[in-house]
Design a protein around this motif. Structure first.
Motif, PDB file in Angstrom:
ATOM      1  N   ARG A  71     -17.037 -16.347   0.476  1.00  0.00           N
ATOM      2  CA  ARG A  71     -18.382 -16.909   0.465  1.00  0.00           C
ATOM      3  C   ARG A  71     -18.519 -18.143  -0.412  1.00  0.00           C
ATOM      4  N   PHE A  72     -17.987 -18.087  -1.641  1.00  0.00           N
ATOM      5  CA  PHE A  72     -18.242 -19.126  -2.642  1.00  0.00           C
ATOM      6  C   PHE A  72     -16.940 -19.591  -3.283  1.00  0.00           C
ATOM      7  N   ALA A  73     -16.667 -20.870  -3.153  1.00  0.00           N
ATOM      8  CA  ALA A  73     -15.521 -21.496  -3.813  1.00  0.00           C
ATOM      9  C   ALA A  73     -16.029 -22.526  -4.804  1.00  0.00           C
ATOM     10  N   ASN A  74     -15.467 -22.495  -5.997  1.00  0.00           N
ATOM     11  CA  ASN A  74     -15.792 -23.496  -7.015  1.00  0.00           C
ATOM     12  C   ASN A  74     -14.487 -24.146  -7.438  1.00  0.00           C
ATOM     13  N   THR A  75     -14.427 -25.472  -7.357  1.00  0.00           N
ATOM     14  CA  THR A  75     -13.191 -26.153  -7.716  1.00  0.00           C
ATOM     15  C   THR A  75     -13.514 -27.397  -8.524  1.00  0.00           C
ATOM     16  N   GLY A  76     -12.486 -28.040  -8.995  1.00  0.00           N
ATOM     17  CA  GLY A  76     -12.623 -29.222  -9.836  1.00  0.00           C
ATOM     18  C   GLY A  76     -11.332 -29.427 -10.588  1.00  0.00           C
ATOM     19  N   ALA A  77     -11.416 -29.943 -11.801  1.00  0.00           N
ATOM     20  CA  ALA A  77     -10.270 -30.178 -12.687  1.00  0.00           C
ATOM     21  C   ALA A  77      -9.353 -31.265 -12.178  1.00  0.00           C
ATOM     22  N   ALA A  78      -9.618 -31.818 -11.021  1.00  0.00           N
ATOM     23  CA  ALA A  78      -8.836 -32.925 -10.468  1.00  0.00           C
ATOM     24  C   ALA A  78      -9.637 -33.483  -9.296  1.00  0.00           C
ATOM     25  N   VAL A 107     -12.141 -29.987   1.049  1.00  0.00           N
ATOM     26  CA  VAL A 107     -13.456 -29.342   1.062  1.00  0.00           C
ATOM     27  C   VAL A 107     -13.768 -28.829   2.466  1.00  0.00           C
ATOM     28  N   GLU A 108     -13.484 -29.644   3.469  1.00  0.00           N
ATOM     29  CA  GLU A 108     -13.753 -29.238   4.851  1.00  0.00           C
ATOM     30  C   GLU A 108     -12.874 -28.066   5.263  1.00  0.00           C
ATOM     31  N   ARG A 109     -11.607 -28.057   4.832  1.00  0.00           N
ATOM     32  CA  ARG A 109     -10.715 -26.949   5.184  1.00  0.00           C
ATOM     33  C   ARG A 109     -11.132 -25.661   4.477  1.00  0.00           C
ATOM     34  N   LEU A 110     -11.671 -25.778   3.274  1.00  0.00           N
ATOM     35  CA  LEU A 110     -12.158 -24.589   2.594  1.00  0.00           C
ATOM     36  C   LEU A 110     -13.284 -23.936   3.396  1.00  0.00           C
ATOM     37  N   GLN A 111     -14.084 -24.767   4.042  1.00  0.00           N
ATOM     38  CA  GLN A 111     -15.207 -24.246   4.812  1.00  0.00           C
ATOM     39  C   GLN A 111     -14.782 -23.750   6.193  1.00  0.00           C
ATOM     40  N   THR A 112     -13.886 -24.484   6.827  1.00  0.00           N
ATOM     41  CA  THR A 112     -13.504 -24.124   8.196  1.00  0.00           C
ATOM     42  C   THR A 112     -12.339 -23.133   8.226  1.00  0.00           C
ATOM     43  N   ASP A 113     -11.236 -23.458   7.559  1.00  0.00           N
ATOM     44  CA  ASP A 113     -10.036 -22.624   7.640  1.00  0.00           C
ATOM     45  C   ASP A 113     -10.121 -21.390   6.756  1.00  0.00           C
ATOM     46  N   LEU A 114     -10.654 -21.550   5.511  1.00  0.00           N
ATOM     47  CA  LEU A 114     -10.772 -20.407   4.609  1.00  0.00           C
ATOM     48  C   LEU A 114     -12.131 -19.712   4.717  1.00  0.00           C
ATOM     49  N   SER A 115     -13.018 -20.262   5.522  1.00  0.00           N
ATOM     50  CA  SER A 115     -14.292 -19.616   5.872  1.00  0.00           C
ATOM     51  C   SER A 115     -15.322 -19.562   4.740  1.00  0.00           C
TER      52      SER A 115
END
Length: 531
Positions: A296-303, A310-318
């Motif tokens: 449901r929720f991904a939080n990323t950063g640090a680089a 970002v798009e693959r996190l939404q489409t491929d990883l759902s």
């Protein structure tokens, strides 16, 4: 530009013992922690923490005394850490990949009274390693994760009499919101690590604001890959679980195949991490056959985060919601994107100031506050900003001005809507796999090698880890050409004395380092030569 801030957060317990008691009361029989076949409810976790705190008191832990915890993400880490603050002490998390020399230095500097280690992690016996390199003068006892975990949930507190438990509860009652809760170490530009002191209310504020933006609830199942010794694993990982009542699944190591299986089996919903974490999952052979639809929720950063990722996190990883953020040990959560932000904005910015925090951009030479669109040093003020550096008032004064503004050392630009974009660093720090690395610390270690006359380290781009270290080495002359120092020897020496993420991955041998008239190494020239 005017300081940018959000609204104040709601009322919560002001101390970590209060947060744990509240979790046991409100979420009692719900799952708090899952590790393999072991599951603890919030009530069971509370009882185990109480029992461990009783043990700390029996070993002589004093109010404000320090407990160092050295090991990976495990249930035993959670119990050992929470018991430290429940007993009125201060938690000192140690990087699980540290050498014994690095760990013992921090134990000695904090005068830790109790040390808890995970003997057996990565085939190492940490307790023996510590004793080989240090007398541990301040330490009353070195405990192992196995000893911490030896109390079965049903038996927690069974060996304590009413008087002992009353003493534990009295110690927890005596903790105040402005007492120091934890000391997390971050390397400094001088090469000597700094202990960041954070009060209970500040640690709680970071967890509360992050989980509010992430819309975390008791229905979530949160896979914590970020190490507990890091603020993102501890404060917006473990403490978020206590605040929101969600189940925490700690990951001791990053093994993409195992984590993919866990995501599918446990129906994980929340997974923060550096971009390299997500790329590792996407690139693993098991990814295409793994059900990740629960995410449901991904939080990323640090680089920097590519828009495509970002798009693959939404489409491929759902993932339904992907949010980037910016923070540091001195201010765990500073900026975050918000639900509904466009992918381009998520990928190219660090978000805007979180609730209760002020942010401004300042010309670091003149001190003039700049307007939107102008580049300068990012400065922060608010409830998440550290109290100061351990036993270092000079460094604290340099970092936090008299009005409470934290000088981050990062250069950035804020747009008209308050969204921050980091553009450069005043410091030489680089980020490897989500961890801050400070070249001065590495340079001091390498300078001790008998075959090195001079050395400088920079961060260079790496597709998987974001940045990796590259050392520029001036060799000492030797009579025998066959004895000349080579790259393998330099890297091996670094890995012997430093955690793996700090050790340079490549070495360039040069006749001399470029320096200015004051003798300072011109690292921009080194970076240019590496292009």
């Amino acid at each position: 530009m005017s300081p940018i801030s959000g609204t104040a957060s709601g009322t919560l317990p002001g101390t970590l013992p209060g947060v744990l008691r509240r979790a046991a009361r409100e979420f009692g029989d719900r799952t708090a922690l899952v590790e393999g076949d072991v599951t603890l409810t919030f009530s069971q976790l509370h009882a185990l923490v109480q029992d461990t705190a009783r043990g700390y008191l029996a070993l002589g832990l004093q109010p404000g005394g320090r407990v160092a915890v050295w090991g990976p993400n495990k249930i035993s880490w959670v119990i050992a850490a929470l018991a430290a603050t429940y007993a009125g002490g201060q938690l000192v998390p140690l990087n699980s990949r540290y050498t014994a020399h690095e760990a013992s230095d921090l134990i000695e500097r904090t005068a830790a009274q109790i040390v808890v280690v995970d003997d057996g992690f990565l085939g190492r016996t940490l307790s023996a390693e510590l004793r080989e390199v240090s007398a541990l003068a301040s330490v009353a006892a070195v405990l192992t994760f196995e000893q911490i975990a030896s109390c079965a949930p049903a038996g927690a507190g069974a060996h304590a009499d009413a008087h002992e438990m009353a003493e534990v509860e009295a110690r927890a009652d005596a903790v105040r919101p402005d007492d120091i809760a934890d000391i997390l170490f971050t390397s400094g530009t001088t090469g000597r690590s700094k202990g960041v002191e954070t009060a209970h209310r500040q640690t709680i504020a970071a967890a509360e604001v992050w989980s509010a933006i992430g819309q975390v609830t008791a229905e979530d199942r949160y896979l914590v890959v970020s190490p507990f010794f890091h603020s993102y694993g501890y404060k917006v990982g473990l403490i978020v679980g206590l605040l929101r009542g969600c189940a925490i699944h700690p990951a001791a190591t990053f093994e993409p195949g195992e984590l993919l299986a866990l995501i599918a089996r446990e129906r994980i919903t929340v997974l923060p991490g550096a971009p390299a974490i997500f790329q590792g999952l996407l690139d693993h052979p098991d990814f295409t056959s793994t059900d990740t639809s629960s995410l449901r929720f991904a939080n990323t950063g640090a680089a920097s985060v590519p828009v495509a990722l970002v798009e693959r996190l939404q489409t491929d990883l759902s993932f339904e919601m992907v949010i980037t953020a910016f923070g540091m040990t001195e201010c765990c959560v500073a900026t975050m994107c918000r639900p509904g932000d466009a992918n381009e904005l998520i990928a190219t910015s660090c978000g805007r100031a979180v609730d209760g925090l002020e942010m401004r951009i300042v010309d670091h030479e003149t001190g003039v506050v700049l307007v939107a669109g102008e580049e300068g040093e990012v400065q922060l003020r608010g409830p998440m900003v550290m109290r100061g550096y351990l036993d270092d008032p000079e460094a604290t004064a340099e970092a936090i001005d008299p009005d409470g503004w934290l000088r981050t050392g990062d250069v950035g630009v804020v747009d008209a809507d308050g969204y921050l974009r980091i553009t450069d660093r005043l410091k030489d720090m680089y980020i490897c796999g989500g961890f801050n690395v400070y070249p001065a610390e590495i340079e001091q270690i390498l300078a001790r090698h008998a075959g090195i006359a001079d050395v400088a380290v920079i961060g260079v781009p790496d597709e998987r880890l974001g940045e990796i270290g590259k050392a520029f080495v001036v060799r000492r002359p030797v009579a025998d050409p066959d004895a000349l120092l080579d790259q393998a020897a330099v890297i091996a020496y670094a890995r012997e004395h430093l955690a793996n993420f700090k050790a340079p991955r490549t070495v360039a041998f040069v006749d001399a380092l470029p320096r200015n008239l004051a003798g300072k190494v011109l690292k921009n020239e080194l970076r240019s030569s590496d292009d």
